[in-house]
Motif scaffolding. Sequence first.
Motif, PDB file in Angstrom:
ATOM      1  N   ASP A  13       0.803  -1.217   0.000  1.00 26.98           N
ATOM      2  CA  ASP A  13       0.000   0.000   0.000  1.00 26.98           C
ATOM      3  C   ASP A  13       0.840   1.273   0.000  1.00 26.98           C
ATOM      4  N   CYS A  14       1.966   1.263   0.719  1.00 25.22           N
ATOM      5  CA  CYS A  14       2.757   2.496   0.837  1.00 25.22           C
ATOM      6  C   CYS A  14       4.123   2.407   0.148  1.00 25.22           C
ATOM      7  N   PRO A  18       5.995   4.646   4.909  1.00 21.16           N
ATOM      8  CA  PRO A  18       4.809   4.502   5.742  1.00 21.16           C
ATOM      9  C   PRO A  18       4.308   5.780   6.409  1.00 21.16           C
ATOM     10  N   CYS A  40       0.606   4.756   7.464  1.00 21.69           N
ATOM     11  CA  CYS A  40      -0.046   3.736   6.638  1.00 21.69           C
ATOM     12  C   CYS A  40      -0.844   2.787   7.532  1.00 21.69           C
TER      13      CYS A  40
END
Length: 60
Positions: A13-14, A18, A40
Amino acid sequence: MPQHVPNTPVCRDCDGFPVVAITTGTRNLDGTRTTLRTVCRACRGTGHTARSAAFARLGR
């Protein structure tokens, strides 16, 4: 020369970044911008994900 990288997988996702700072557009009295620090949610600020368990083949 390549850098040594730990063998922990990077968060999808990141992408390993983060923590980010987001500007709100407003300014403080001293002229600096107001920022929000965001972490995150998927990796909880570590930048890495836990290793998934290996698949076990059951049966024949």
